[in-house]
Design a protein around this motif. Structure first.
Motif, PDB file in Angstrom:
ATOM      1  N   ASN A   1       0.817  -1.208   0.000  1.00 40.09           N
ATOM      2  CA  ASN A   1       0.000   0.000   0.000  1.00 40.09           C
ATOM      3  C   ASN A   1       0.855   1.264   0.000  1.00 40.09           C
ATOM      4  OD1 ASN A   1      -2.486  -1.326  -0.031  1.00 40.09           O
ATOM      5  ND2 ASN A   1      -2.585  -1.456   2.194  1.00 40.09           N
ATOM      6  N   CYS A   2       1.944   1.254   0.763  1.00 41.31           N
ATOM      7  CA  CYS A   2       2.834   2.415   0.787  1.00 41.31           C
ATOM      8  C   CYS A   2       3.513   2.627  -0.553  1.00 41.31           C
ATOM      9  CB  CYS A   2       3.881   2.248   1.890  1.00 41.31           C
ATOM     10  SG  CYS A   2       3.222   2.383   3.569  1.00 41.31           S
ATOM     11  N   VAL A   3       3.933   1.548  -1.173  1.00 42.10           N
ATOM     12  CA  VAL A   3       4.529   1.641  -2.509  1.00 42.10           C
ATOM     13  C   VAL A   3       3.522   2.221  -3.489  1.00 42.10           C
ATOM     14  CG1 VAL A   3       5.360   0.291  -4.476  1.00 42.10           C
ATOM     15  CG2 VAL A   3       6.222  -0.197  -2.181  1.00 42.10           C
ATOM     16  N   ARG A   4       2.279   1.791  -3.377  1.00 39.41           N
ATOM     17  CA  ARG A   4       1.241   2.305  -4.269  1.00 39.41           C
ATOM     18  C   ARG A   4       1.050   3.813  -4.100  1.00 39.41           C
ATOM     19  NH1 ARG A   4      -5.242   1.449  -4.066  1.00 39.41           N
ATOM     20  NH2 ARG A   4      -5.662   2.697  -5.925  1.00 39.41           N
ATOM     21  N   VAL A   5       1.034   4.270  -2.848  1.00 45.42           N
ATOM     22  CA  VAL A   5       0.866   5.707  -2.604  1.00 45.42           C
ATOM     23  C   VAL A   5       2.001   6.503  -3.228  1.00 45.42           C
ATOM     24  CG1 VAL A   5       0.894   7.489  -0.811  1.00 45.42           C
ATOM     25  CG2 VAL A   5      -0.548   5.470  -0.532  1.00 45.42           C
ATOM     26  N   ILE A   6       3.225   6.081  -2.985  1.00 47.27           N
ATOM     27  CA  ILE A   6       4.379   6.792  -3.549  1.00 47.27           C
ATOM     28  C   ILE A   6       4.338   6.761  -5.071  1.00 47.27           C
ATOM     29  CG2 ILE A   6       6.890   6.790  -3.746  1.00 47.27           C
ATOM     30  CD1 ILE A   6       5.937   7.722  -1.023  1.00 47.27           C
ATOM     31  N   LYS A   7       4.052   5.611  -5.636  1.00 49.77           N
ATOM     32  CA  LYS A   7       4.081   5.423  -7.088  1.00 49.77           C
ATOM     33  C   LYS A   7       2.958   6.175  -7.798  1.00 49.77           C
ATOM     34  CE  LYS A   7       4.450   1.665 -10.498  1.00 49.77           C
ATOM     35  NZ  LYS A   7       5.827   1.985 -10.918  1.00 49.77           N
ATOM     36  N   GLU A   8       1.749   6.150  -7.237  1.00 49.51           N
ATOM     37  CA  GLU A   8       0.594   6.718  -7.920  1.00 49.51           C
ATOM     38  C   GLU A   8       0.324   8.184  -7.594  1.00 49.51           C
ATOM     39  OE1 GLU A   8      -2.952   4.338  -7.704  1.00 49.51           O
ATOM     40  OE2 GLU A   8      -1.833   2.455  -7.865  1.00 49.51           O
ATOM     41  N   SER A   9       0.723   8.624  -6.402  1.00 54.52           N
ATOM     42  CA  SER A   9       0.352   9.982  -5.987  1.00 54.52           C
ATOM     43  C   SER A   9       1.442  11.021  -6.188  1.00 54.52           C
ATOM     44  CB  SER A   9      -0.043   9.976  -4.502  1.00 54.52           C
ATOM     45  OG  SER A   9       1.107   9.862  -3.677  1.00 54.52           O
ATOM     46  N   GLY A  10       2.686  10.573  -6.209  1.00 55.00           N
ATOM     47  CA  GLY A  10       3.781  11.524  -6.313  1.00 55.00           C
ATOM     48  C   GLY A  10       4.274  12.022  -4.966  1.00 55.00           C
ATOM     49  N   ALA A  11       3.749  11.483  -3.873  1.00 59.36           N
ATOM     50  CA  ALA A  11       4.222  11.861  -2.541  1.00 59.36           C
ATOM     51  C   ALA A  11       5.688  11.485  -2.383  1.00 59.36           C
ATOM     52  CB  ALA A  11       3.390  11.178  -1.465  1.00 59.36           C
ATOM     53  N   GLU A  12       6.393  12.270  -1.574  1.00 60.86           N
ATOM     54  CA  GLU A  12       7.810  12.002  -1.321  1.00 60.86           C
ATOM     55  C   GLU A  12       8.022  11.238  -0.023  1.00 60.86           C
ATOM     56  OE1 GLU A  12       9.890  15.965  -2.941  1.00 60.86           O
ATOM     57  OE2 GLU A  12       7.905  16.245  -2.049  1.00 60.86           O
ATOM     58  N   ALA A  13       6.945  11.015   0.710  1.00 62.88           N
ATOM     59  CA  ALA A  13       7.015  10.269   1.962  1.00 62.88           C
ATOM     60  C   ALA A  13       5.609   9.875   2.385  1.00 62.88           C
ATOM     61  CB  ALA A  13       7.676  11.108   3.056  1.00 62.88           C
ATOM     62  N   VAL A  14       5.540   8.915   3.285  1.00 61.91           N
ATOM     63  CA  VAL A  14       4.261   8.533   3.894  1.00 61.91           C
ATOM     64  C   VAL A  14       4.358   8.751   5.401  1.00 61.91           C
ATOM     65  CG1 VAL A  14       3.659   6.849   2.119  1.00 61.91           C
ATOM     66  CG2 VAL A  14       4.981   6.111   4.128  1.00 61.91           C
ATOM     67  N   LYS A  15       3.206   8.902   6.049  1.00 62.50           N
ATOM     68  CA  LYS A  15       3.165   9.050   7.506  1.00 62.50           C
ATOM     69  C   LYS A  15       2.332   7.934   8.118  1.00 62.50           C
ATOM     70  CE  LYS A  15       0.701  12.292   9.678  1.00 62.50           C
ATOM     71  NZ  LYS A  15      -0.145  11.458  10.601  1.00 62.50           N
ATOM     72  N   LEU A  16       2.877   7.314   9.168  1.00 60.43           N
ATOM     73  CA  LEU A  16       2.200   6.238   9.874  1.00 60.43           C
ATOM     74  C   LEU A  16       2.058   6.611  11.343  1.00 60.43           C
ATOM     75  CD1 LEU A  16       3.464   4.797   7.306  1.00 60.43           C
ATOM     76  CD2 LEU A  16       3.650   2.758   8.737  1.00 60.43           C
ATOM     77  N   GLU A  17       0.926   6.282  11.941  1.00 61.41           N
ATOM     78  CA  GLU A  17       0.733   6.488  13.370  1.00 61.41           C
ATOM     79  C   GLU A  17       1.204   5.257  14.131  1.00 61.41           C
ATOM     80  OE1 GLU A  17      -3.236   7.706  14.361  1.00 61.41           O
ATOM     81  OE2 GLU A  17      -3.308   9.250  12.815  1.00 61.41           O
ATOM     82  N   GLY A  18       1.846   5.501  15.266  1.00 61.06           N
ATOM     83  CA  GLY A  18       2.289   4.398  16.097  1.00 61.06           C
ATOM     84  C   GLY A  18       3.740   4.549  16.514  1.00 61.06           C
TER      85      GLY A  18
END
Length: 272
Positions: A106-123
């Motif tokens: 899912n994180c790979v998909r976000v980076i690949k499809e959205s153009g985001a340079e990072a993801v944020k996770l809670e925890g």
């Protein structure tokens, strides 16, 4: 003037160096092209497409309803509006909770499809193993501890953290740093504990309701500009009253339409 104002494109390395230089990091959320373009032009360093969009954009009760497709859709729009700011996308509830394999996908998909340079996770310690695997695969990760909206039910509501001690929060922060996060959001944490965490870890801390001693601050776009008042947290400071401007403009528009004033000749087309 800060030397970072001249940086054409903020990267993860700039953010880390800003902590070393004692330069505060200014962050805001954004959810569409227009708002992204405005905050970028204002000079914000980091833009987060937060799952707060569920509440301020879609009218959900909380953030738990936000889907991966929604985050990707909005992040793609924000990406098109940014030139300078670093772009982070929230990972919604359920997208990294079932298994590490699915979470990585899912994180790979976000980076690949959205153009985001990072993801944020809670925890904290509970997601450290996953974060290390993401970082090892070349994905920038921002941590998030303290008051975690995705844990609203298990935490028994939106409760300020750190009032009963700082040991657990500091352990979580250190675990995230060791796992490889480039920054950590501290939300709803008492100021004394946020200060101690900020002094303990080498990565930048970004506060939201966590006092002035964090390395940076983040607020929700609609809160900052007075566009959302269903609930206004204590830590929010409004820098503009855009809601009143829109209401006044809307009433003026309706009045002119009703009275046949708009459209006038200058807003109409004619033959010849």
């Amino acid at each position: 003037m800060s030397k970072y104002c001249e940086v054409k494109k903020i990267t993860v390395n700039h953010l880390k160096k800003m902590k070393k230089d004692g330069e505060k990091i200014a962050c805001l959320t954004a959810y569409d092209y227009t708002s992204a373009k405005l905050v970028d032009a204002a000079g914000v360093d980091l833009v987060l497409v937060g799952d707060s969009l569920g509440m301020v954009i879609n009218g959900y009760e909380n953030t738990l309803y936000v889907t991966l497709d929604e985050i990707i859709y909005h992040t793609k729009a924000v990406k098109r509006g940014l030139k300078r700011a670093f772009l982070v996308a929230d990972m919604p509830f359920g997208t990294y909770h079932i298994s590490e394999e699915e979470a990585i996908k899912n994180c790979v998909r976000v980076i690949k499809e959205s153009g985001a340079e990072a993801v944020k996770l809670e925890g904290g310690k509970n997601v450290a193993s996953l974060i290390k695997k993401l970082v090892d695969r070349g994905i920038n990760v921002m941590g998030h501890i303290g008051l975690m909206p995705q844990y609203v039910h298990s935490m028994g509501g939106y409760k300020i953290q750190g009032r009963e001690g700082d040991e657990r929060l500091i352990e979580d922060a250190l675990a995230l740093e060791e796992a490889g996060v480039f920054a950590i959001v501290l939300e709803g944490v008492v100021a004394e504990v946020s200060k101690k965490i900020t002094e303990t870890v080498k990565v930048p801390t970004i506060g939201i309701g966590a006092g002035k001693d964090c390395d940076g601050q983040i607020l929700v776009f609609h809160d900052v500009f007075g566009m959302f008042d269903d609930f206004v947290p204590k830590f929010v400071k409004r820098y503009a009253d855009v809601k009143s401007v829109i209401l006044d403009g809307g009433k003026k528009y309706i009045e002119e339409v009703k009275n046949g004033i708009f459209p006038s000749k200058e807003h109409s087309f004619f033959r010849g």
